[in-house]
Design a protein around this motif. Structure first.
Motif, PDB file in Angstrom:
ATOM      1  N   ALA A   1       0.732  -1.087   0.115  1.00 28.35           N
ATOM      2  CA  ALA A   1      -0.037  -0.019  -0.060  1.00 28.35           C
ATOM      3  C   ALA A   1       1.062   1.269   0.041  1.00 28.35           C
ATOM      4  CB  ALA A   1      -0.942   0.233   1.309  1.00 28.35           C
ATOM      5  N   TYR A   2       2.073   1.262   0.623  1.00 26.64           N
ATOM      6  CA  TYR A   2       2.891   2.432   0.610  1.00 26.64           C
ATOM      7  C   TYR A   2       4.296   2.000  -0.007  1.00 26.64           C
ATOM      8  CZ  TYR A   2       0.110   4.308   4.403  1.00 26.64           C
ATOM      9  OH  TYR A   2      -0.831   4.911   5.486  1.00 26.64           O
ATOM     10  N   ASN A   3       4.660   2.796  -1.158  1.00 24.91           N
ATOM     11  CA  ASN A   3       5.857   2.528  -1.947  1.00 24.91           C
ATOM     12  C   ASN A   3       7.230   3.325  -1.666  1.00 24.91           C
ATOM     13  OD1 ASN A   3       4.939   4.697  -3.184  1.00 24.91           O
ATOM     14  ND2 ASN A   3       4.285   3.686  -5.194  1.00 24.91           N
ATOM     15  N   HIS A   4       6.944   4.296  -0.810  1.00 24.15           N
ATOM     16  CA  HIS A   4       8.199   5.232  -0.565  1.00 24.15           C
ATOM     17  C   HIS A   4       8.787   4.872   0.547  1.00 24.15           C
ATOM     18  CE1 HIS A   4       4.759   7.112   1.645  1.00 24.15           C
ATOM     19  NE2 HIS A   4       5.874   7.787   2.400  1.00 24.15           N
ATOM     20  N   TYR A   5       8.928   3.831   1.188  1.00 27.85           N
ATOM     21  CA  TYR A   5       9.777   3.442   2.155  1.00 27.85           C
ATOM     22  C   TYR A   5      11.000   2.954   1.892  1.00 27.85           C
ATOM     23  CZ  TYR A   5       9.363  -1.300   0.350  1.00 27.85           C
ATOM     24  OH  TYR A   5       9.390  -2.681  -0.508  1.00 27.85           O
TER      25      TYR A   5
END
Length: 496
Positions: free
Chosen positions: A47-51
């Motif tokens: 769901a989050y890709n900027h980690y």
């Protein structure tokens, strides 16, 4: 997961977090609201890709930057807020088979509806879920929606299943059914990651535990190596104080009465009263009619009938607007869909019910006054947010709940109705909510506290009405009762 970090505007959500789990085990992931546990799992599920950081599976480094990439690796997640994950105007079967249908549409243009529902019915039967495949999701109860989501998650090849507060809307029997499913999945070699604030459940079903606090990993161990008080201490960073406040209150005369409340198929001939300064519990299992009664009192049901009296005056309530105008406030169970504007800032949410107080000539909004009021609510409730401009959707579930409650504190109502106010809320936030409820009663407000958590009913209320099958089964004085007696009437026992 190695050295996982992620930031959002004004918030460092995770800092160098390591997490490891094993196939065929259930792993508890726990922490106070805002600790970062749901954020960590959203990274795992794409769901989050900027980690920043690395994810490894079976010794191989993998790159997960989208939900599709996670699902292709066999990672499935069932979110806490079920209404954001299901399509209400589609059937149960269509929702269960949704991922496969979308994938197959790239290969052919026709959907074989009979085969789709047959396969969905097979999945439901295998999981012992008694919901018709052709029934619309919009017609389901909250518990049924949760089970449909889990059915969809395991309908495909699943290697890791993340359950985010899965038992929050479930009854005791439904929870037992879920646990049987978890045990079967463990036996099939699926790794279960179980997020919950209900510690007894974690100890009943989980093998390992990871505890987070303020975006950091605090402790990871076999769950049998850490007792429950120690888990709470790790979560909060300090020892747990007395959970329920015990202030002595002056309870006055009857202020609020509900007579002959009906809503066909939901509630039947309900009568109750609340005295000034009294906290009255509304106990019952999931499906007993608690939420339906709260909505009927608040004017949110078009089919309900009955008589409502406040301070000796009969009220005409045909809508929530009428209820608020007469001094009745409701904090609903489904906070994201009914309690807050998730895409708006905290300041907009907490002042939404009293905009006239911050407007000039009913036209121009005084943003300075609105901001000051929002800051006071944030401080008094301990809402964890970088500032009053942060969007509610970026807050944790417990902090969203505090915003939903804070909105009504500015209204200064006479009657406060709380419907499952601690659902999905950690032990620290629960304590804050209990304190708030007690303070409202001390100020002479009438409080109706609806909950399926019987320990809360016993700990916070003065009297309790027990609901069963849409009716009031029993009225009890809390100090002379206990959880066992309340549960007896919740399950239909003791009735003649």
């Amino acid at each position: 997961m190695k050295r996982i970090s992620i930031s959002f505007p004004g918030v460092k959500a995770l800092t160098d977090v390591d997490f490891r789990t094993t196939a065929g085990t259930a792993h508890a992931l726990i922490g106070a609201n805002g600790a970062g546990k749901s954020t960590l799992m959203k990274i795992l599920s794409g769901a989050y890709n900027h980690y920043e950081g690395e994810i490894w599976m079976n010794g191989d480094k993998v790159d997960i930057r989208s939900p599709k990439e996670a699902k292709d690796l066999g990672i499935q997640i069932v979110y806490q807020e079920v209404d954001t994950a299901l399509i209400p105007n589609l059937t149960v079967g269509e929702n269960i088979m949704l991922d496969r249908t979308v994938h197959d549409m790239g290969k052919r243009q026709l959907i074989r509806w009979k085969e789709l529902h047959q396969e969905a019915e097979s999945i439901l039967a295998r999981m012992n879920i008694q919901v018709p495949s052709r029934k619309l999701v919009s017609e389901l109860t909250l518990a049924e929606k949760q089970m449909v989501l889990i059915a969809r998650a395991v309908s495909k090849q699943c290697r890791i299943l993340v359950l985010d507060e899965p038992t929050a809307p479930l009854s005791h029997s439904e929870t037992e059914q879920l646990f049987k499913l978890v045990i079967k999945l463990k036996q099939d070699g699926v790794g279960i990651i179980f997020i919950s604030h209900r510690l007894p459940e974690l100890y009943a079903i989980c093998d390992d535990i990871t505890i987070m606090r303020d975006g950091l990993l605090v402790k990871s161990d076999r769950i049998t190596n850490i007792d429950q008080p120690k888990v709470v201490e790790y979560m909060l960073g300090s020892k747990m104080e007395q959970q329920f406040p015990h202030a002595k209150r002056d309870i006055g005369d009857v202020w609020f009465e509900v007579k002959n409340m009906q809503d066909p198929g939901k509630i039947n001939d309900v009568n109750l009263h609340i005295r000034q300064g009294e906290i009255v519990g509304l106990a019952g299992l999931v499906g007993a009619g608690k939420t339906e009664l709260c909505r009927a009192i608040f004017g949110a049901s078009e089919t309900s009938t009955g008589e409502i009296t406040l301070k000796g005056k009969k009220l005409r309530i045909r809508s929530p607007y009428d209820a608020v105008s007469h001094g009745i406030a409701l904090v609903p169970e489904e906070r994201r869909r009914q309690g807050v504007f998730v895409d708006e800032p905290v300041s907009v949410n907490v002042t939404a019910a009293v905009l006239s107080r911050f407007s000039k000539w009913g036209t121009w909004l005084n943003f300075g006054k609105e901001k000051q009021a929002a800051r006071e609510i944030i401080e008094s409730l301990g809402v964890k947010t970088p500032n009053e401009r942060a969007r509610v959707k970026n807050l944790s579930g417990g902090n969203q709940q505090k915003v939903a409650i804070g909105k009504w504190l500015l209204v200064d109502a006479d009657v406060y109705i709380f419907d499952e106010p601690t659902k999905g809320v950690d032990v620290g936030a629960k304590r804050d909510i209990f304190r708030l409820v007690a303070e409202l009663a001390e100020r002479g407000k009438c409080v109706l506290y609806a909950s399926s958590e019987l320990s809360e009913i016993v700990g916070i209320t003065d009297r309790v009405y027990v609901m069963y099958d849409g009716r009031i089964a029993k009225e009890l004085t809390t100090r002379t009762s206990n959880e066992e007696e309340i549960l007896l009437y919740c399950t239909g026992g003791g009735l003649t």
